[in-house]
Scaffold this motif. Structure first.
Motif, PDB file in Angstrom:
ATOM      1  N   ASN A   3      -7.746   7.228 -40.768  1.00 40.27           N
ATOM      2  CA  ASN A   3      -7.226   8.579 -41.004  1.00 40.27           C
ATOM      3  C   ASN A   3      -6.514   9.118 -39.770  1.00 40.27           C
ATOM      4  OD1 ASN A   3      -8.183   8.599 -43.603  1.00 40.27           O
ATOM      5  ND2 ASN A   3     -10.062   9.681 -43.095  1.00 40.27           N
ATOM      6  N   ILE A   4      -7.051   8.824 -38.600  1.00 41.39           N
ATOM      7  CA  ILE A   4      -6.419   9.281 -37.364  1.00 41.39           C
ATOM      8  C   ILE A   4      -5.063   8.616 -37.197  1.00 41.39           C
ATOM      9  CG2 ILE A   4      -6.558   9.201 -34.830  1.00 41.39           C
ATOM     10  CD1 ILE A   4      -9.610   9.466 -35.154  1.00 41.39           C
ATOM     11  N   VAL A   5      -5.010   7.313 -37.394  1.00 42.53           N
ATOM     12  CA  VAL A   5      -3.769   6.563 -37.211  1.00 42.53           C
ATOM     13  C   VAL A   5      -2.699   7.000 -38.204  1.00 42.53           C
ATOM     14  CG1 VAL A   5      -2.761   4.250 -37.349  1.00 42.53           C
ATOM     15  CG2 VAL A   5      -4.931   4.589 -36.184  1.00 42.53           C
ATOM     16  N   GLN A   6      -3.099   7.324 -39.412  1.00 45.42           N
ATOM     17  CA  GLN A   6      -2.134   7.677 -40.452  1.00 45.42           C
ATOM     18  C   GLN A   6      -1.778   9.157 -40.476  1.00 45.42           C
ATOM     19  OE1 GLN A   6      -3.854   6.176 -44.074  1.00 45.42           O
ATOM     20  NE2 GLN A   6      -3.227   4.088 -43.625  1.00 45.42           N
ATOM     21  N   ALA A   7      -2.448   9.979 -39.699  1.00 47.54           N
ATOM     22  CA  ALA A   7      -2.186  11.411 -39.700  1.00 47.54           C
ATOM     23  C   ALA A   7      -0.749  11.690 -39.272  1.00 47.54           C
ATOM     24  CB  ALA A   7      -3.165  12.120 -38.772  1.00 47.54           C
ATOM     25  N   PRO A   8      -0.052  12.582 -39.989  1.00 48.92           N
ATOM     26  CA  PRO A   8       1.349  12.850 -39.682  1.00 48.92           C
ATOM     27  C   PRO A   8       1.571  13.475 -38.300  1.00 48.92           C
ATOM     28  CG  PRO A   8       0.546  14.333 -41.392  1.00 48.92           C
ATOM     29  CD  PRO A   8      -0.540  13.340 -41.128  1.00 48.92           C
ATOM     30  N   GLU A   9       0.564  14.138 -37.745  1.00 47.35           N
ATOM     31  CA  GLU A   9       0.726  14.755 -36.425  1.00 47.35           C
ATOM     32  C   GLU A   9       0.525  13.770 -35.280  1.00 47.35           C
ATOM     33  OE1 GLU A   9      -3.535  15.539 -37.715  1.00 47.35           O
ATOM     34  OE2 GLU A   9      -1.602  15.685 -38.677  1.00 47.35           O
ATOM     35  N   ILE A  10       0.204  12.534 -35.582  1.00 45.33           N
ATOM     36  CA  ILE A  10      -0.003  11.504 -34.567  1.00 45.33           C
ATOM     37  C   ILE A  10       1.271  10.688 -34.394  1.00 45.33           C
ATOM     38  CG2 ILE A  10      -1.340   9.458 -33.916  1.00 45.33           C
ATOM     39  CD1 ILE A  10      -2.947  12.086 -33.959  1.00 45.33           C
ATOM     40  N   ASP A  11       1.736  10.600 -33.154  1.00 45.74           N
ATOM     41  CA  ASP A  11       2.908   9.796 -32.815  1.00 45.74           C
ATOM     42  C   ASP A  11       2.475   8.702 -31.848  1.00 45.74           C
ATOM     43  OD1 ASP A  11       4.794  11.368 -34.227  1.00 45.74           O
ATOM     44  OD2 ASP A  11       4.861  12.793 -32.571  1.00 45.74           O
TER      45      ASP A  11
END
Length: 53
Positions: A3-11
């Motif tokens: 979920n962390i890796v796929q979160a849209p706010e994560i670059d």
């Protein structure tokens, strides 16, 4: 973790960004024994330059 890796706010970039919040949470949960004073405590020296956090 997925979920962390796929979160849209994560670059994912070549410099660490907004990682300290994860280190704080991992320490709160007991995953990390010692509290990091800075993001530089858990990243290799080559990443210390630039606009990282």
């Amino acid at each position: 973790m997925e979920n962390i890796v796929q979160a849209p706010e994560i670059d994912f970039t070549i410099v660490p960004q907004r990682t300290y919040i994860y280190a704080e949470k991992l320490q709160d949960l007991g995953v990390l024994k010692n509290k990091a004073a800075s993001w530089k405590d858990y990243f290799f020296e080559e990443a210390h330059g630039g606009d990282a956090s």
